[in-house]
Design a protein around this motif. Structure first.
Motif, PDB file in Angstrom:
ATOM      1  N   LEU A   1      -5.228  -4.400 -14.420  1.00 37.89           N
ATOM      2  CA  LEU A   1      -3.973  -3.704 -14.670  1.00 37.89           C
ATOM      3  C   LEU A   1      -4.212  -2.412 -15.446  1.00 37.89           C
ATOM      4  O   LEU A   1      -3.451  -1.457 -15.327  1.00 37.89           O
ATOM      5  N   GLU A   2      -5.303  -2.359 -16.228  1.00 31.45           N
ATOM      6  CA  GLU A   2      -5.630  -1.108 -16.912  1.00 31.45           C
ATOM      7  C   GLU A   2      -5.981  -0.019 -15.901  1.00 31.45           C
ATOM      8  O   GLU A   2      -5.616   1.146 -16.074  1.00 31.45           O
ATOM      9  N   ASP A   3      -6.655  -0.388 -14.811  1.00 31.48           N
ATOM     10  CA  ASP A   3      -6.948   0.579 -13.751  1.00 31.48           C
ATOM     11  C   ASP A   3      -5.650   1.078 -13.109  1.00 31.48           C
ATOM     12  O   ASP A   3      -5.498   2.269 -12.826  1.00 31.48           O
ATOM     13  N   LEU A   4      -4.698   0.161 -12.895  1.00 27.56           N
ATOM     14  CA  LEU A   4      -3.397   0.544 -12.341  1.00 27.56           C
ATOM     15  C   LEU A   4      -2.650   1.445 -13.326  1.00 27.56           C
ATOM     16  O   LEU A   4      -2.068   2.461 -12.936  1.00 27.56           O
ATOM     17  N   HIS A   5      -2.684   1.104 -14.597  1.00 28.70           N
ATOM     18  CA  HIS A   5      -2.084   1.938 -15.652  1.00 28.70           C
ATOM     19  C   HIS A   5      -2.668   3.355 -15.588  1.00 28.70           C
ATOM     20  O   HIS A   5      -1.929   4.346 -15.660  1.00 28.70           O
ATOM     21  N   ASN A   6      -3.982   3.466 -15.457  1.00 29.15           N
ATOM     22  CA  ASN A   6      -4.637   4.776 -15.445  1.00 29.15           C
ATOM     23  C   ASN A   6      -4.192   5.630 -14.264  1.00 29.15           C
ATOM     24  O   ASN A   6      -3.907   6.820 -14.424  1.00 29.15           O
ATOM     25  N   ILE A   7      -4.102   5.047 -13.075  1.00 29.78           N
ATOM     26  CA  ILE A   7      -3.690   5.867 -11.928  1.00 29.78           C
ATOM     27  C   ILE A   7      -2.202   6.208 -11.999  1.00 29.78           C
ATOM     28  O   ILE A   7      -1.786   7.284 -11.585  1.00 29.78           O
ATOM     29  N   ILE A   8      -1.395   5.329 -12.583  1.00 31.77           N
ATOM     30  CA  ILE A   8       0.028   5.654 -12.740  1.00 31.77           C
ATOM     31  C   ILE A   8       0.181   6.838 -13.700  1.00 31.77           C
ATOM     32  O   ILE A   8       0.883   7.805 -13.390  1.00 31.77           O
ATOM     33  N   THR A   9      -0.472   6.766 -14.844  1.00 31.59           N
ATOM     34  CA  THR A   9      -0.331   7.865 -15.812  1.00 31.59           C
ATOM     35  C   THR A   9      -0.848   9.180 -15.226  1.00 31.59           C
ATOM     36  O   THR A   9      -0.203  10.220 -15.370  1.00 31.59           O
TER      37      THR A   9
ATOM     38  N   GLU B   1     -13.501   1.896   4.815  1.00 31.22           N
ATOM     39  CA  GLU B   1     -14.834   2.330   4.413  1.00 31.22           C
ATOM     40  C   GLU B   1     -14.846   3.841   4.224  1.00 31.22           C
ATOM     41  O   GLU B   1     -14.268   4.597   5.006  1.00 31.22           O
ATOM     42  N   GLY B   2     -15.480   4.279   3.145  1.00 31.72           N
ATOM     43  CA  GLY B   2     -15.579   5.705   2.854  1.00 31.72           C
ATOM     44  C   GLY B   2     -14.456   6.232   1.980  1.00 31.72           C
ATOM     45  O   GLY B   2     -14.518   7.377   1.541  1.00 31.72           O
ATOM     46  N   HIS B   3     -13.416   5.436   1.733  1.00 29.93           N
ATOM     47  CA  HIS B   3     -12.325   5.862   0.844  1.00 29.93           C
ATOM     48  C   HIS B   3     -12.655   5.500  -0.595  1.00 29.93           C
ATOM     49  O   HIS B   3     -13.287   4.477  -0.859  1.00 29.93           O
ATOM     50  N   ASP B   4     -12.227   6.335  -1.519  1.00 28.87           N
ATOM     51  CA  ASP B   4     -12.353   6.037  -2.941  1.00 28.87           C
ATOM     52  C   ASP B   4     -11.064   5.390  -3.417  1.00 28.87           C
ATOM     53  O   ASP B   4      -9.960   5.816  -3.031  1.00 28.87           O
ATOM     54  N   TYR B   5     -11.196   4.394  -4.246  1.00 31.38           N
ATOM     55  CA  TYR B   5     -10.040   3.712  -4.823  1.00 31.38           C
ATOM     56  C   TYR B   5     -10.208   3.670  -6.332  1.00 31.38           C
ATOM     57  O   TYR B   5     -11.325   3.566  -6.813  1.00 31.38           O
ATOM     58  N   PRO B   6      -9.151   3.766  -7.089  1.00 32.60           N
ATOM     59  CA  PRO B   6      -7.757   3.901  -6.665  1.00 32.60           C
ATOM     60  C   PRO B   6      -7.494   5.261  -6.030  1.00 32.60           C
ATOM     61  O   PRO B   6      -8.223   6.226  -6.257  1.00 32.60           O
ATOM     62  N   ASN B   7      -6.408   5.321  -5.258  1.00 31.74           N
ATOM     63  CA  ASN B   7      -6.096   6.492  -4.463  1.00 31.74           C
ATOM     64  C   ASN B   7      -4.605   6.801  -4.555  1.00 31.74           C
ATOM     65  O   ASN B   7      -3.776   5.922  -4.363  1.00 31.74           O
ATOM     66  N   LEU B   8      -4.278   8.055  -4.848  1.00 39.03           N
ATOM     67  CA  LEU B   8      -2.899   8.526  -4.809  1.00 39.03           C
ATOM     68  C   LEU B   8      -2.605   8.949  -3.379  1.00 39.03           C
ATOM     69  O   LEU B   8      -3.192   9.889  -2.867  1.00 39.03           O
TER      70      LEU B   8
END
Length: 170
Positions: free
Chosen positions: A29-37, A117-124
Motif C-alpha cells: 500500500l505504500e507503493d500505491l500511496h507513492n504513485i497516488i501522491t 512484458e516490458g512495462h514498468d509498474y506502477p504506471n500512471l
C-alpha cells in the motif's frame, strides 16, 4: 497480476478529477500511496492513511503510513500487500493525504489484468482534471443536523451582562 485503480478526488465541483493507475497486486500500500501522491502532484511528505471501505464508501479499518499509536499496534502501509486488502470481493479503499488539509480520495479497483512484458509498474495510465490549489472543503452532516444545532439557543456569548453565572464564584 496487475491491478488497475481509478483514484477520484472527493470534491463538490462539477469537474471530475481522477487518475487511472496500474500496480502489481503484491506491491505494498505504500507503493500505491507513492504513485497516488506523485500522480496528483503532491510531494509525499505529509501523513497519509488508507481505510478499508465497503460498497457505500463507509470508512473502515485504518492502514497508516507511520505508526503513531502508543502501543505500536497500527497496521502499516509498507507491511500490507495490496492484494491482502483489495480483491474482486473487496474493491474499495478511502485514501486521506495530509491530515491538516484532508485531501480525500476514493480508490476503486477497476480491473485485474495480466502483466504486460516490458512495462514498468506502477504506471500512471490516464489523467483527468487538475487538482485545485486547496483541498475541497468537507461538509460534515448528521441526520437533520441535530448534532450541530445542539447549542443553537439564541444566546449571545459576548453579552456578558445577560449570561446567567456568578463571575465571582471562587
Amino acid at each position: 497480476m496487475i491491478y488497475r485503480f481509478r483514484v477520484i478526488l472527493d470534491n463538490d465541483t462539477e469537474d471530475d478529477i481522477f487518475r487511472d493507475l496500474e500496480i502489481r497486486e503484491n506491491d505494498s500500500l505504500e507503493d500505491l500511496h507513492n504513485i497516488i501522491t506523485q500522480s496528483f502532484g503532491f510531494d509525499g511528505t505529509e501523513m497519509a492513511s488508507f481505510y478499508l471501505s465497503n460498497d457505500h464508501w463507509d470508512q473502515g479499518e485504518e492502514i497508516s503510513l507511520f505508526d503513531l499509536s502508543e502501543d505500536a499496534s497500527a497496521r502499516l502501509m509498507n507491511e500490507t500487500p495490496i492484494d491482502s486488502v483489495v480483491h474482486e470481493a473487496q474493491t474499495k479503499l478511502i485514501y486521506v493525504y495530509d491530515f491538516l488539509n484532508m485531501w480525500t480520495f476514493y480508490v476503486e479497483l477497476a480491473e485485474i489484468v495480466e502483466e504486460t512484458e516490458g512495462h514498468d509498474y506502477p504506471n500512471l495510465m490516464f489523467v483527468h482534471g487538475q487538482i485545485p490549489d486547496n483541498a475541497p472543503e468537507r461538509l460534515f452532516e448528521s441526520e437533520g443536523d441535530e448534532m450541530f444545532n445542539e447549542f443553537d439557543d439564541d444566546l449571545d456569548v459576548d453579552d456578558y451582562n445577560n449570561l446567567d453565572f456568578d463571575e465571582n464564584w471562587n
